[in-house]
Design a protein around this motif. Structure first.
Motif, mmCIF file in Angstrom:
data_model
loop_
_atom_site.group_PDB
_atom_site.id
_atom_site.type_symbol
_atom_site.label_atom_id
_atom_site.label_comp_id
_atom_site.label_asym_id
_atom_site.label_seq_id
_atom_site.Cartn_x
_atom_site.Cartn_y
_atom_site.Cartn_z
ATOM 1 N N THR A 112 -2.643 9.549 -7.162
ATOM 2 C CA THR A 112 -2.098 8.726 -6.071
ATOM 3 C C THR A 112 -3.229 8.118 -5.244
ATOM 4 O OG1 THR A 112 -1.974 10.670 -4.639
ATOM 5 C CG2 THR A 112 -0.007 10.137 -5.935
ATOM 6 N N GLN A 113 -2.846 7.154 -4.404
ATOM 7 C CA GLN A 113 -3.841 6.456 -3.572
ATOM 8 C C GLN A 113 -4.658 7.436 -2.729
ATOM 9 O OE1 GLN A 113 -4.218 3.145 -3.618
ATOM 10 N NE2 GLN A 113 -2.383 2.461 -4.708
ATOM 11 N N TYR A 132 -7.008 -4.493 -11.279
ATOM 12 C CA TYR A 132 -5.980 -4.777 -10.278
ATOM 13 C C TYR A 132 -4.930 -5.711 -10.874
ATOM 14 C CZ TYR A 132 -9.080 -2.591 -6.965
ATOM 15 O OH TYR A 132 -9.852 -1.667 -6.328
ATOM 16 N N GLU A 137 -2.446 -11.939 -4.836
ATOM 17 C CA GLU A 137 -2.899 -10.857 -5.699
ATOM 18 C C GLU A 137 -4.356 -11.043 -6.109
ATOM 19 O OE1 GLU A 137 -1.593 -8.095 -6.339
ATOM 20 O OE2 GLU A 137 0.394 -8.445 -5.528
ATOM 21 N N GLU A 161 -5.467 0.395 -10.672
ATOM 22 C CA GLU A 161 -4.777 0.521 -9.375
ATOM 23 C C GLU A 161 -3.410 -0.163 -9.443
ATOM 24 O OE1 GLU A 161 -5.997 1.370 -5.828
ATOM 25 O OE2 GLU A 161 -8.110 0.764 -5.938
ATOM 26 N N HIS A 162 -2.460 0.334 -8.634
ATOM 27 C CA HIS A 162 -1.073 -0.168 -8.654
ATOM 28 C C HIS A 162 -0.542 -0.166 -10.089
ATOM 29 C CE1 HIS A 162 -1.507 -1.373 -4.505
ATOM 30 N NE2 HIS A 162 -2.546 -2.108 -4.805
ATOM 31 N N GLU A 194 1.857 1.109 -11.371
ATOM 32 C CA GLU A 194 3.320 0.964 -11.479
ATOM 33 C C GLU A 194 3.732 -0.500 -11.591
ATOM 34 O OE1 GLU A 194 2.526 -0.010 -7.278
ATOM 35 O OE2 GLU A 194 1.715 1.499 -8.661
ATOM 36 N N ARG A 195 2.821 -1.429 -11.292
ATOM 37 C CA ARG A 195 3.140 -2.859 -11.333
ATOM 38 C C ARG A 195 3.019 -3.448 -12.742
ATOM 39 N NH1 ARG A 195 1.952 -5.476 -6.444
ATOM 40 N NH2 ARG A 195 2.530 -7.410 -7.502
ATOM 41 N N SER A 239 -1.179 5.162 -8.421
ATOM 42 C CA SER A 239 0.093 4.579 -7.951
ATOM 43 C C SER A 239 0.509 5.271 -6.661
ATOM 44 C CB SER A 239 1.175 4.767 -9.021
ATOM 45 O OG SER A 239 1.416 6.149 -9.212
ATOM 46 N N PRO A 240 1.520 4.733 -5.946
ATOM 47 C CA PRO A 240 2.026 5.425 -4.759
ATOM 48 C C PRO A 240 2.645 6.776 -5.150
ATOM 49 C CG PRO A 240 2.836 3.159 -4.864
ATOM 50 C CD PRO A 240 2.208 3.453 -6.174
#
Length: 704
Positions: free
Chosen positions: A470-471, A495, A504, A573-574, A576-577, A603-604
């Motif tokens: 996580t972050q 990213y 972005e 990073e991120h 989940e996107r 991810s969060p």
């Protein structure tokens, strides 16, 4: 007023000019297009549920009256939750709409509504039941008409402000006024054999199912009418593949001499390592095709890092040794440059001339390259879509390799083949894809190609360990990355970037500034993204290959083709996107050397179920086929290939994943009709009945 299938939608009652503009954005111009805009689900409005009977975790359709409605906003006035209270003669039911501010003023006390949604237990008040984010349809002051109640009702996806109710009424009205039968492209003997209704009946019954039709079957797209329309879409697409295959087999290709000593010696000379069993098998399949005067049309499917490029280059050497030119088309400039550098290195011992042709070349460089291609001096030409521009002429093109095919589309592949046809022969074609495609979708996309699979990694590849974090744990991740770089290795930090979104891209650039100044001030950090010029991208990649850049901050431009064996860490990073296939491609940039490699997905802490399932799949497996199957199940084939590709396939109702059995059946019947001389009249009738738009959609315009 009578209407026909060619009637423009603006002339249809209930549509008009403004709504016609909305429909045009979805490619709907005529009544025929509108009738192909099918319901995505159905509601039972013969029998409404009573509020007193609803139970948690079940889906209901309720007819009720609005008692009250209010939007409650958060601290900053955003993310309003709309609270609605409705009542029927058996009780009342609260409803909650997240992001529901748009409903304020639209729902007023006393209005009659139809609600369709899932009933859940209110987490704050466990004794209370509520409907969360239901579909809502307001019943007009004039009351219900025959399209809205007393039947199974079709629900359409809204087109802008043109809602499901208005679409339903417009389609219902036109079906009453339709002046003629709808042409039936399926031959009668085939339709009778499969017990399918006529096309007219199938269209009417899919929009407005008859009394007694199973609601469950309709929502699973398994009613007889839906099955017939699904079969028809698959049948026409497979027919186009079958006819293309027949046309290709009638064409003449150059039969290459494969077994001569000079060809065998040339192949051994360029191999940098002992080939795997899979590579030997696949090259033998390709070589057997190249010996024939029938053009090869073969799909080479191989997972990330399976060694597809070296197999394609071996096939290229066979062609060059037979006096022919080779074209290799890649989807991005970065991948084209990567292939160019690899090919130049591997083919140097053979003295072959390798040419690069991309949009980023200066005019003088491009003109010189074009002349070398025209004269035949350039033996292997590697490039992007620049290869299919009209002014590019080959001297004697005999072999075409297309990398990452489904980013191009069938027609672009054909344009490259046509460049060889100008010299009186068809080229041999090899399509390479690193996206593992389950058999079903392979039939759909590449049904006209033979398939070879590379299912073994070359020696010296180490398994990649994948972790989720996580972050809040990023400081530990940066420390791990720092230790890897100090040990002499390199790393990627990726990213997400949304196409045409400056926001972005700015995030990636800002992170590069922050990481290089605050987190890794003593390390050499580089930046790579899609807005850089060709020269800038090439310069960054060359410095990364030479280890002059230790950490590369990048967007998804590194997704395919980047090969730096010294890179052992990737931080996404991120994560989940990203889609599963994209994550798998990105991860394939590491693990290309002998050292252990690690991929870290950041991810969060709180994730949606589907996002968590994607990331857990990445941690669990590195098998590309397993990942592709999971990706399909999570997203469906339309998103798997992107909306554009799905639209090119011409499917309105068919779903290759859901309708596997019908796809197999349609393929069998289509290939049988195409290949049987006794069925020639039946085939000509199908092609004659197809409207021009359908011929374009199924690439049938040039056949028959």
């Amino acid at each position: 007023m009578p209407v026909s299938l060619e009637t423009e939608v603006r002339m249809i009652k209930g549509v008009g000019p403004q709504r016609a503009e909305l429909l045009a954005k979805r490619g709907i111009y005529t009544l025929d297009d509108l009738l192909n805009y099918l319901p995505f689900r159905y509601e039972d409005r013969l029998h409404f549920s009573k509020i007193k009977d609803v139970q948690p975790n079940n889906i209901y359709t309720i007819r009720a009256r609005v008692m009250s409605g209010q939007a409650v906003r958060g601290m900053y006035g955003r993310n309003a939750i709309y609270h609605l209270l409705v009542q029927d003669d058996s009780g009342s039911l609260p409803c909650k709409f997240f992001h529901g501010g748009y409903l304020e003023g639209r729902l007023t006390p006393g209005q009659e509504v139809i609600l369709h949604g899932k009933v859940e237990i209110d987490k704050l008040r466990p004794a209370r039941r509520e409907m969360v984010n239901p579909q809502v349809e307001v019943i007009s002051a004039q009351g219900l008409d025959s399209t809205e109640v007393g039947r199974i009702v079709p629900i359409y996806e809204a087109v802008g402000t043109f809602g499901s109710r208005q679409i339903r009424r417009a389609i219902y009205a036109t079906l009453q006024d339709l002046d003629s039968t709808i042409p039936d492209v399926l031959p009668n003997p085939l339709r009778e054999k499969l017990h399918y209704p006529s096309r007219r009946d199938a269209v009417i019954q899919t929009h407005f199912p008859p009394a007694g039709e199973s609601l469950e079957a309709l929502n699973l797209f398994r009613s007889p009418a839906q099955q017939r329309l699904i079969f028809e879409e698959f049948f026409l697409y497979q027919l186009s593949l079958a006819l293309n295959r027949i046309a290709t087999r009638k064409a003449d290709a150059i039969a290459f001499h494969v077994r001569e000593d000079k060809v065998r010696a040339a192949l051994k000379r360029i191999l940098p390592f002992k080939p795997t069993t899979a590579q030997k098998r696949v090259l033998a399949e390709i070589a057997a095709d190249l010996e024939k005067s029938l053009p090869m049309n073969r799909l080479l499917q191989g997972d990330v890092g399976s060694g597809k490029t070296i197999v394609a280059l071996q096939a290229a050497v066979i062609a060059i040794e037979n006096g022919c030119q080779v074209a290799l088309m890649a989807p991005t400039e970065i991948l084209a440059v990567q292939h160019f550098l690899s090919a130049r290195r591997l083919l140097a011992s053979g003295g072959y001339h390798v040419e690069l042709l991309i949009g980023g070349l200066k005019p003088a460089e491009k003109a010189a390259a074009c002349e070398r291609i025209r004269s035949g001096e350039a033996q292997l030409v590697i490039g992007t879509h620049a290869l299919i521009e009209d002014d590019i002429e080959f001297h004697r093109l005999g072999f075409v390799a297309v990398d990452e095919q489904h980013r191009f589309g069938v027609l672009q592949r054909k344009r490259l083949m046509d460049k060889a046809a100008r010299h009186g022969h068809s080229p041999h074609v090899l399509v390479l894809t690193a996206t593992p495609i389950p058999r079903t979708l392979s039939l759909t996309l590449y049904g006209d190609l033979e398939v070879s699979v590379l299912d073994e990694l070359p020696p010296g590849r180490t398994p990649i360990e994948t972790r989720m974090t996580t972050q809040s744990h990023l400081p530990g991740v940066w420390e791990f990355l720092r230790r890897e770089v100090q040990a002499g290795h390199q790393a990627y930090i990726v990213y997400p970037v949304i196409e045409e979104s400056k926001l972005e891209l700015k995030a990636a650039m800002e992170e590069y500034e922050r990481l290089s100044k605050s987190v890794f001030p003593k390390l050499k950090v580089g930046l790579l993204h899609g807005r850089l010029s060709s020269e800038e991208k090439d310069d960054v990649m060359q410095r990364f290959r030479r280890n002059e850049v230790q950490i590369l901050v990048a967007t998804t431009v590194i997704e395919v083709g980047v090969d730096v064996p010294n890179a052992t860490v990737m931080v996404i990073e991120h994560a989940e996107r990203f889609g599963l296939a994209q994550l798998h491609q990105l991860r394939g940039r590491i693990g290309r050397g002998l050292q252990k490699s690690t991929c870290i997905l950041v991810s969060p802490a709180r994730l949606a179920d589907e996002a968590r399932a994607r990331l857990e799949t990445m941690v669990r497996t590195s098998n590309g086929f397993e990942i592709a199957e999971t990706d399909l199940q999570l997203r469906g084939p339309g998103e798997f290939f992107g909306t554009r590709q799905s639209g090119e396939l011409g499917f309105h109702v068919a779903n290759p994943l859901r309708d596997r059995e019908l796809l197999e059946l349609a393929r069998k019947e289509a290939f049988a009709i195409a290949g049987d001389p006794a069925q020639k009249d039946s085939l000509q009738r199908i092609l004659r009945l197809l409207p021009a738009e359908w011929q374009r959609r199924y690439h049938l315009a040039h056949i028959g």
